[in-house]
Design a protein around this motif. Structure first.
Motif: not given
Length: 295
Positions: A239-262
């Motif tokens: 989970x993140x927001x548009x102004x979060x420290x976690x950027x959208x691209x990295x968050x989506x990569x985290x979801x891809x790396x997680x075996x069951x990520x959302x």
């Protein structure tokens, strides 16, 4: 309703856990708060971020308690938990403390909800002890290394705090508007920081040691955490927001790396997603839990 439960953490450090439950629906016997909190599909353990405290989860815990046993932990060095002068404030210590809380409170397999540093602790625990974790919510924590420069910046930021604050209103105003690191006012941020101040003889000061906070951050700021993220077997929501420290691209990569990520993005939110946009946060978390837990 909330009750405090003391837990013995790694190395015997005293930890304060807080169990939240709805008020009893019946005056006595069956249907009381404890039974109601345990009648849903499993328990939830909430882990705050660096400088945070269990009380930051109060609103989340109250709506969770309708279906789950909802427990928030003051991690070592924070809140009402012990602050050992010499630590340790390592990743292993924080993970072992969370394991101790899950096992002593009989929460396993638990849903872990973590913010920032607490989210890192949650996924590292899930990677190492999959038997203890049913599902995972990661709120605004990067898997990439934060870097040495950020440690220096944090040290400078701590030194910029105009402590002692004369009043809690001054705390709220400075962290919501006066903090030079802010790009725009964030009222919820002022409320968040007011929760982690304590009144002293000369005014309001942090309820934690800033030196210890830097020690804790030092143990994860220099390293990337992708390998452990990939070992998380359970369903995981990022989970993140548009102004979060976690950027959208990295968050989506985290979801891809997680075996069951959302993935979930909460509009108009920054780092303190659950504080700034509580309704959007609730919708995202409830939807995720409904999809991964038994009815």
């Amino acid at each position: 309703m909330v009750r405090r439960i003391d837990v013995s953490g790694s190395g015997g450090v005293r930890l304060a856990a807080w169990e939240f439950a709805d008020p009893p629906k019946h005056p006595c016997g069956a249907g009381g708060a404890g039974e109601a909190a345990r009648s849903g599909p499993g328990a939830v353990l909430m882990l705050h971020g660096l400088m945070g405290r269990a009380a930051h989860w109060a609103e989340t815990a109250r709506w969770l308690s309708g279906r789950h046993r909802a427990v928030a932990l003051d991690q070592r060095g924070h809140g009402r938990s012990e602050r050992p002068a010499e630590g340790p404030y390592t990743r292993d210590a924080y993970i072992a403390d969370a394991v101790a809380a899950i096992e002593s409170l009989e929460l396993a397999p638990a849903v872990l909800i973590g913010h920032a540093m607490g989210a890192l602790t949650a996924w590292q625990l899930a990677a190492r002890r999959p038997d203890l974790v049913r599902a995972l919510v990661i709120c605004d924590m990067r898997a990439s290394a934060l870097g040495a420069a950020t440690q220096r910046e944090w040290g400078e930021w701590f030194r910029s705090w105009p402590v002692p604050f004369a009043t809690l209103a001054d705390v709220r105003k400075w962290f919501a508007e006066g903090d030079p690191t802010l790009e725009r006012p964030r009222p919820a941020r002022g409320d968040y920081y007011a929760e982690i101040m304590a009144e002293r003889a000369d005014g309001w000061r942090p309820a934690f040691s800033r030196r210890q906070m830097l020690q804790a951050r030092e143990t994860y700021a220099h390293d990337a955490h992708w390998e452990e993220l990939a070992l998380v077997e359970c369903p995981a929501l990022v989970v993140r927001g548009p102004d979060s420290e976690l950027g959208r691209a990295e968050a989506q990569e985290m979801v891809r790396v997680l075996p069951r990520g959302v993935y979930a993005e909460i509009s108009d939110a920054g780092h303190l997603v659950h504080y700034e946009q509580p309704e959007g946060w609730r919708r995202a978390v409830e939807s995720f839990l409904e999809s991964v837990l038994p009815a």
